[in-house]
Design a protein around this motif. Structure first.
Motif, short mmCIF file in Angstrom:
data_model
loop_
_atom_site.label_atom_id
_atom_site.label_comp_id
_atom_site.label_asym_id
_atom_site.label_seq_id
_atom_site.Cartn_x
_atom_site.Cartn_y
_atom_site.Cartn_z
N LYS A 34 -2.94 2.06 -8.68
CA LYS A 34 -3.18 1.04 -7.64
C LYS A 34 -3.72 1.69 -6.37
O LYS A 34 -4.64 1.17 -5.72
CB LYS A 34 -1.88 0.28 -7.36
CG LYS A 34 -2.02 -0.81 -6.32
CD LYS A 34 -0.69 -1.54 -6.12
CE LYS A 34 -0.82 -2.64 -5.07
NZ LYS A 34 0.48 -3.34 -4.86
N GLU A 35 -3.15 2.85 -6.01
CA GLU A 35 -3.59 3.54 -4.79
C GLU A 35 -5.01 4.09 -4.95
O GLU A 35 -5.79 4.06 -3.99
CB GLU A 35 -2.61 4.67 -4.47
CG GLU A 35 -1.26 4.17 -3.99
CD GLU A 35 -0.15 5.20 -4.12
OE1 GLU A 35 0.93 4.96 -3.56
OE2 GLU A 35 -0.37 6.25 -4.77
N ARG A 67 -7.39 2.77 -6.88
CA ARG A 67 -8.32 1.64 -6.84
C ARG A 67 -8.58 1.17 -5.41
O ARG A 67 -9.69 0.78 -5.07
CB ARG A 67 -7.76 0.47 -7.66
CG ARG A 67 -7.74 0.72 -9.15
CD ARG A 67 -7.39 -0.55 -9.90
NE ARG A 67 -7.14 -0.27 -11.30
CZ ARG A 67 -5.92 -0.11 -11.82
NH1 ARG A 67 -4.85 -0.23 -11.05
NH2 ARG A 67 -5.77 0.18 -13.09
N GLY A 68 -7.54 1.19 -4.58
CA GLY A 68 -7.69 0.69 -3.21
C GLY A 68 -7.79 1.79 -2.18
O GLY A 68 -7.54 1.55 -1.00
N TYR A 69 -8.19 2.99 -2.59
CA TYR A 69 -8.15 4.13 -1.67
C TYR A 69 -9.10 3.97 -0.49
O TYR A 69 -10.29 3.69 -0.67
CB TYR A 69 -8.49 5.43 -2.42
CG TYR A 69 -8.41 6.64 -1.53
CD1 TYR A 69 -7.17 7.09 -1.06
CD2 TYR A 69 -9.56 7.31 -1.12
CE1 TYR A 69 -7.09 8.19 -0.24
CE2 TYR A 69 -9.48 8.42 -0.30
CZ TYR A 69 -8.24 8.86 0.14
OH TYR A 69 -8.16 9.95 0.97
N ASN A 70 -8.55 4.15 0.70
CA ASN A 70 -9.38 4.14 1.91
C ASN A 70 -8.90 5.19 2.91
O ASN A 70 -8.98 4.99 4.13
CB ASN A 70 -9.36 2.74 2.56
CG ASN A 70 -7.96 2.31 2.97
OD1 ASN A 70 -6.99 3.06 2.80
ND2 ASN A 70 -7.83 1.10 3.50
N GLN A 90 -5.69 6.47 2.89
CA GLN A 90 -4.24 6.41 3.09
C GLN A 90 -3.51 7.44 2.23
O GLN A 90 -4.08 7.98 1.29
CB GLN A 90 -3.70 5.01 2.76
CG GLN A 90 -3.46 4.73 1.28
CD GLN A 90 -4.72 4.41 0.49
OE1 GLN A 90 -5.83 4.52 1.00
NE2 GLN A 90 -4.54 4.00 -0.76
N SER A 111 -0.18 8.44 -0.27
CA SER A 111 0.67 7.78 -1.25
C SER A 111 2.14 7.94 -0.87
O SER A 111 2.49 8.68 0.06
CB SER A 111 0.42 8.37 -2.64
OG SER A 111 0.69 9.76 -2.64
#
Length: 426
Positions: free
Chosen positions: A368-369, A371-374, A376, A378
């Motif tokens: 999930k992280e 796929r949505g990495y910007n 940030q 974990s």
């Protein structure tokens, strides 16, 4: 949901058995497209399970990571002292990395990997799987809700289990700190991470005691032999290897030293591998029990105890707050309220995947992280792991110096300075 692709470096028990099964259970989310593993049996078995082409099966990680990037993720599950090289190269190749714990037994390498993840703008998530379990996440939610007030003290017991310490830390791959890691890292960096996470405050000071009290030649029974199969006193030894690996209860653990779980192959393994050696005549040096005392910012304290001489393999925790108390054990969390005297029990459902659901939980969260990495971090990022690793390093430093109190800030500064000095051109 976008399917992500991964490569696996190290197809042993944790890589192939702990994290990779997620791809078989949820193939629409994850696919493994390459593997690097020195053991040909493990390499072939993993490739067959995951449908990996032979040209993408490697004996070592170097040619795999020298090739053009072929996936989104690198899952790295080599032995402790083999984490640094593939992790640094995978980050340079722009893979997001899921790295088995501990990061490294070298503090300088831990700092290097943390810095590399930032420089290459990639996720580096360390497999502190306990945070992802229903048991520990429930405890964290109770604390964050304020139900027990401010934490004053935590007591955490890690009961390793008499059979587990003999298997992994006397006969097995983690039995010697020079080959793997000190026990406080190899087994208990999970616990340092959990304590840091639950406290959510910097640890200021650490002291520790522990030793290899029992598993050495000085405790060998009279008449004992180098191997259990040749030993006259084996029937009276609670650490008998034949009793472990030929029983239905622990037979699966024989998979660490033989590909076939037949009696004949297990007996052959007991004759030829370290898993058949006498626990008193092995080459182990890691402690069989250790305690760590910690002081956190604001005055809260924690006491951690790891011991191999327990019947159950479990963790038990008691958290004492200013408004209540929490106890967690055997899949149950109990909260006591000082004002109302109300006692609330929270049952934790049993989990199918390993580590109480943590193995599948961390993979699900990591995907999930990614796929949505910007940019940030974990939940168990390298920076979070470095903090708890430094607690473990300081604890081992204290233990080796008769329980000397270690200032964490000074300890961290010393290692940062050492790293900076090493990087300067000569």
């Amino acid at each position: 949901m976008t399917q992500l692709k991964a490569i696996l470096i190290g197809a042993g028990a944790r890589g192939a058995g702990g994290y990779a099964p997620y791809a078989l259970d949820y193939p629409h989310e994850l696919e493994f497209v390459a593997v690097a593993e020195a053991d040909p049996v493990r390499r072939i078995r993993f490739a067959e399970k995951h449908g990996i082409d032979p040209e993408r099966c490697y004996e070592t990680w170097e040619p795999l990571l020298a090739a053009e990037r072929m996936a989104d993720i690198a899952v790295i599950c080599t032995q402790d002292r083999m984490h640094y090289g593939p992790t640094m190269q995978a980050l340079r190749q722009k893979y997001h990395v899921l790295l088995e714990k501990p990061m490294s037994p070298d503090p300088g390498e831990c700092l290097d990997m943390e810095q590399a993840a930032r420089e290459h703008d990639r996720l580096l998530t360390i497999c502190h799987v306990l945070r992802y379990t229903p048991f520990w996440s429930t405890i964290k939610r109770v604390i964050d809700s304020g139900a027990i007030g401010e934490i004053a003290s935590i007591q955490l017991n890690e009961n390793v289990g008499y059979w587990h310490i003999a298997h992994s830390f006397v006969r097995g791959n983690w039995n010697h700190s020079d080959k793997a890691s000190p026990m406080i890292l190899a087994k208990s960096c999970h616990d340092m991470d959990v304590l840091s996470w639950l406290m959510d405050k910097p640890c200021l000071r650490v002291s520790s005691y522990g030793s290899l009290m029992h598993f050495h030649e000085g405790r060998a029974p009279e008449g004992s032999a180098d191997r259990c199969l040749d030993c006259a006193v084996e029937p009276d030894c609670p650490y008998s290897a034949p009793r472990f690996y030929l029983s239905d209860q622990y037979k699966g653990w024989a998979g660490h030293f033989t590909p076939e779980l037949t009696k004949a192959s297990i007996i052959q393994g007991l004759r030829e591998t370290d898993y058949g050696r006498c626990v008193y005549r092995s080459d182990n040096n890691v402690v069989d029990h250790q305690v760590v005392n910690m002081e956190f910012e604001g005055g809260a304290t924690a006491m951690f105890s790891m011991c191999g001489f327990t019947f159950e393999q479990e963790r038990r925790i008691q958290i004492m707050g200013t408004r209540g108390e929490l106890r967690g054990e055997e899949g149950k969390v109990t909260v006591f309220d000082f004002l109302t005297h109300q006692q609330t029990e929270i049952a934790i459902p049993s989990q199918a995947s390993g580590h109480g659901g943590g193995d599948s939980g961390i993979v699900r969260s990591f995907l999930k992280e990614v796929r949505g990495y910007n940019g940030q971090e974990s939940l168990t990022s390298a920076s979070a792991s470095v903090r708890s690793h430094l607690m473990a390093f300081a604890a081992e430093e204290s233990r080796l110096h008769q329980g000397k109190s270690i200032d964490l800030n000074e300890f961290a500064k010393a290692w940062t300075t050492r790293k900076q000095t090493a990087e300067q051109p000569k």
